[in-house]
Design a protein around this motif. Structure first.
Motif, mmCIF file in Angstrom:
data_model
loop_
_atom_site.group_PDB
_atom_site.id
_atom_site.type_symbol
_atom_site.label_atom_id
_atom_site.label_comp_id
_atom_site.label_asym_id
_atom_site.label_seq_id
_atom_site.Cartn_x
_atom_site.Cartn_y
_atom_site.Cartn_z
ATOM 1 N N GLU A 9 5.259 12.078 5.613
ATOM 2 C CA GLU A 9 5.109 10.675 6.051
ATOM 3 C C GLU A 9 4.578 9.825 4.899
ATOM 4 O OE1 GLU A 9 3.109 10.966 10.242
ATOM 5 O OE2 GLU A 9 2.577 12.731 9.057
ATOM 6 N N PRO A 10 5.393 9.660 3.825
ATOM 7 C CA PRO A 10 4.863 8.985 2.637
ATOM 8 C C PRO A 10 4.419 7.548 2.907
ATOM 9 C CG PRO A 10 7.245 9.370 2.449
ATOM 10 C CD PRO A 10 6.789 10.089 3.666
ATOM 11 N N ALA A 11 5.163 6.805 3.686
ATOM 12 C CA ALA A 11 4.840 5.394 3.885
ATOM 13 C C ALA A 11 3.435 5.220 4.453
ATOM 14 C CB ALA A 11 5.877 4.752 4.812
ATOM 15 N N ARG A 12 3.104 6.024 5.451
ATOM 16 C CA ARG A 12 1.775 5.920 6.082
ATOM 17 C C ARG A 12 0.677 6.293 5.096
ATOM 18 N NH1 ARG A 12 0.923 9.365 11.007
ATOM 19 N NH2 ARG A 12 -1.138 8.405 10.869
ATOM 20 N N LEU A 13 0.942 7.380 4.337
ATOM 21 C CA LEU A 13 -0.089 7.834 3.405
ATOM 22 C C LEU A 13 -0.332 6.807 2.294
ATOM 23 C CD1 LEU A 13 -2.034 10.128 2.728
ATOM 24 C CD2 LEU A 13 -0.284 11.091 1.239
ATOM 25 N N VAL A 14 0.772 6.214 1.776
ATOM 26 C CA VAL A 14 0.622 5.217 0.717
ATOM 27 C C VAL A 14 -0.232 4.058 1.200
ATOM 28 C CG1 VAL A 14 1.860 3.504 -0.695
ATOM 29 C CG2 VAL A 14 2.772 5.830 -0.485
ATOM 30 N N ALA A 15 0.053 3.573 2.397
ATOM 31 C CA ALA A 15 -0.700 2.461 2.958
ATOM 32 C C ALA A 15 -2.177 2.816 3.067
ATOM 33 C CB ALA A 15 -0.129 2.101 4.326
ATOM 34 N N LEU A 16 -2.421 4.029 3.568
ATOM 35 C CA LEU A 16 -3.784 4.511 3.779
ATOM 36 C C LEU A 16 -4.555 4.592 2.463
ATOM 37 C CD1 LEU A 16 -5.372 5.534 6.236
ATOM 38 C CD2 LEU A 16 -4.568 7.840 5.688
ATOM 39 N N LEU A 17 -3.887 5.178 1.437
ATOM 40 C CA LEU A 17 -4.564 5.394 0.150
ATOM 41 C C LEU A 17 -4.809 4.066 -0.559
ATOM 42 C CD1 LEU A 17 -2.656 8.570 -1.114
ATOM 43 C CD2 LEU A 17 -4.979 8.464 -0.168
ATOM 44 N N GLU A 18 -3.829 3.187 -0.494
ATOM 45 C CA GLU A 18 -3.983 1.906 -1.183
ATOM 46 C C GLU A 18 -5.076 1.068 -0.549
ATOM 47 O OE1 GLU A 18 -0.008 0.332 -1.436
ATOM 48 O OE2 GLU A 18 0.307 1.282 -3.398
ATOM 49 N N GLU A 19 -5.213 1.226 0.755
ATOM 50 C CA GLU A 19 -6.266 0.538 1.488
ATOM 51 C C GLU A 19 -7.653 0.969 0.989
ATOM 52 O OE1 GLU A 19 -7.789 0.828 6.048
ATOM 53 O OE2 GLU A 19 -5.621 0.946 5.715
ATOM 54 N N HIS A 20 -7.725 2.239 0.522
ATOM 55 C CA HIS A 20 -9.007 2.756 0.037
ATOM 56 C C HIS A 20 -9.117 2.768 -1.486
ATOM 57 C CE1 HIS A 20 -9.100 4.125 4.212
ATOM 58 N NE2 HIS A 20 -10.435 4.040 4.082
#
Lengths: 312, 287
Positions: free
Chosen positions: A229-240
């Protein structure tokens, strides 16, 4: 100990060495690194007085090399292994150099045995392989039992056994308290041999520090992660606060967060992870990146060069 | 690294000396087979051509030539050929270091560059002098054996009249020993000129051709000068000035020569000028 202060060398229009200042300390192996044409050999020639600086100065053990009363026991230099008259034997070549400082024939025999050329020492040098010539050059450098050693690209032409041998030799020379300066255009060569690094490009100093400092400053640690699920993970990581880019194989490379943090964030966000690795950029890659702008002769990127190689 | 700590200590206690550099240069010159063979070639060439020319002159004299016969110079004329191989040895004593890159090792180990040049020229001068004396003495004695029974042919009458004369001189005759020793001195100075050119030009082919040009070709070209100049110019040319030392008579053909020591002094002055220029450039130039 070698000290260069604002050292410059101009050949016509070209500045081969440009305001170079650095120190090479005793008891350590110092790697002198730079792409081809960076000015390493010119600097080494200036250290032993073969080329006169256009500006600045360089001293060896506190005074200019040419003013030492016993140059052969101050600096031993391997600058060009092929610089031997082909018609002369290795023994006579060494003997002629030994005579200048009143060294005994026994010392010539000693260094010949040390570099493993004793058996071929009476043959004309023209029959020597490049590896044998390197060994003879090293014998010349060791002849006067010098305090400072300069090796310009010493592993060129050596076989693997010879490379291991010279690495050991350099470590041993430094362990005896000598100053060892070794030039190379390959970082991988220095990674396991050198304690300190002097990195130059286009004649200018890029970096002068210990190998550990160099790694710390220039080799970022990144995290490689694979997820369905790359899209979700990218969003999550960039948020942090992480920076993420995609690799061609579908994995993500994360900067700014360590592996533990990436794993925790994924767990908290309920993102499935298949692979999680911490990756350290190699010393070689850091060196390439650091000297990229100062490479004299650069090939254009080949067709289809993986974009991922460019880390910035 | 140090199987013998004492030897290592000994190595550290050493210093660079001029005597050491002399030994080093001697080792360099004797350890090259090419130098040794070129020296042998010099001896063979000089003595061989000297003997041939001495025979040719002594066997084919005519009464009108008799005043021009110089039994010393005419028995050592091979020196003019010997100087060619000596020029090769002299030039290559330094250009071979440039072509192989050995010069960088030499000047790293001995950073006092003028010391290197001085040692080189001393060793070269001694080697060529010994070789030159061997040439001149052997040529002299062979030549005298021909001149002891010179053949003079008078072609004036209807039939040739042949007479035999003893024209030979002994080492004890005035000026003879000076001239024979002078043959060796001449070659030594010629070798040094080539060394200086080698140090200046740093290229074997350029140095040898320049040396041969100066020593061999220039005197030949001078023969084509207008005769009014000839008498004044020719005697000052390096070869002509230098050969006064190995001549008994003060003329070559119709031209006057300088006195033996004056002439040699002029030759040496050329050589010293070239060596001085070489020393200055050797100090200044990057290697």
């Amino acid at each position: 100990m070698i000290e260069a202060l604002h050292l410059s060398k101009r050949y016509g229009e070209r500045l081969a060495v440009d305001d170079l200042s650095f120190e090479v300390l005793p008891g350590r192996v110092t790697g002198f690194l730079g792409p081809n044409g960076a000015g390493k050999s010119t600097t080494m020639r200036m250290i032993v007085g073969l080329d006169a600086p256009s500006g600045g100065s360089v001293t060896v053990c506190g005074q200019p090399y040419t003013q030492h009363g016993s140059p052969l026991s101050t600096v031993g230099a391997l600058l060009d292994a092929r610089a031997v008259h082909g018609g002369r034997s290795a023994y006579d070549h060494l003997l002629s150099l030994a005579h200048t400082h009143g060294l005994r024939r026994r010392r010539v025999q000693e260094v010949l045995e040390l570099v493993g050329l004793a058996e071929v020492s009476r043959r004309p040098v023209r029959g020597f392989s490049l590896g044998m010539s390197q060994r003879l050059g090293i014998a010349v450098a060791l002849l006067g039992d010098p305090e400072v050693l300069l090796f310009d690209e010493p592993v060129n032409g050596l076989d693997p056994e010879g490379i291991v041998w010279i690495r050991g030799l350099m470590r041993e020379l430094a362990a005896q308290g000598r100053t060892v300066l070794v030039s190379s255009h390959l970082m991988s060569e220095m990674e396991h041999t050198a304690d300190d690094l002097v990195v130059i490009g286009k004649g200018r100093l890029i970096s002068s520090c210990t190998v550990d400092e160099f790694i710390e400053r220039n080799c970022r640690t990144e995290v490689r992660v694979t997820t369905p699920e790359p899209a979700r993970l990218v969003a999550l990581l960039e948020e942090h606060g992480g920076t993420v880019r995609s690799e061609p194989d579908g994995s993500l490379v994360v900067g700014g967060l360590d592996a533990v943090r990436v794993g925790d964030l994924a767990f908290d966000g309920s993102v499935r992870i298949h692979q999680l690795v911490s990756v350290q950029a190699s010393l070689e890659a850091a060196f390439m990146e650091l000297t990229r702008s100062s490479v004299e002769y650069q090939a254009s990127p080949s067709v289809g060069a993986p974009e991922a190689e460019v880390r910035s | 690294m140090r199987p013998d700590a004492a030897a290592a200590l000994e190595a550290r206690a050493t210093t660079l000396t001029f005597g050491g550099v002399l030994r080093s240069e001697w080792t360099k010159i004797r350890s090259l087979r090419s130098t040794v063979w070129t020296l042998v070639a010099t001896v063979v060439l000089t003595i061989g051509t000297s003997a041939l020319l001495a025979w040719a002159v002594s066997a084919h004299l005519e009464p009108s030539f008799l005043a021009d016969v110089d039994p010393v110079r005419d028995s050592m004329s091979g020196l003019m050929f010997g100087q060619l191989t000596v020029a090769v040895i002299g030039a290559m004593a330094i250009t071979s270091e440039y072509s192989t890159g050995t010069i960088r090792t030499t000047l790293t180990v001995v950073p006092r560059r003028v010391t290197v040049l001085t040692a080189k020229l001393t060793v070269l001068a001694c080697v060529v002098l010994v070789c030159g004396l061997l040439c001149s003495f052997v040529s002299f004695f062979i030549g005298q054996s021909f001149f002891a029974n010179a053949t003079v042919t008078d072609r004036d009458g209807a039939a040739d009249t042949v007479t035999h004369l003893d024209l030979h001189v002994a080492l004890t005759d005035p000026g003879v020993l000076r001239a024979v020793v002078g043959g060796g001195l001449y070659l030594a100075a010629g070798g040094l000129l080539a060394l200086a050119l080698g140090a200046l030009l740093r290229n074997t082919a350029a140095a040898i051709s320049t040396a041969i040009g100066l020593l061999f070709v220039v005197p030949l070209l001078a023969n084509f000068l207008p005769s009014a100049w000839e008498a004044n110019v020719v005697k000052w040319l390096p070869t002509n000035a230098g050969s006064a030392i190995w001549s008994l008579r003060p003329t070559t053909g119709d031209n006057p020569m300088l006195g033996p020591w004056t002439g040699y002094g002029v030759f040496v002055a050329y050589v010293l000028t070239a060596l001085l220029a070489a020393a200055v450039l050797l100090r200044r130039r990057d290697t």
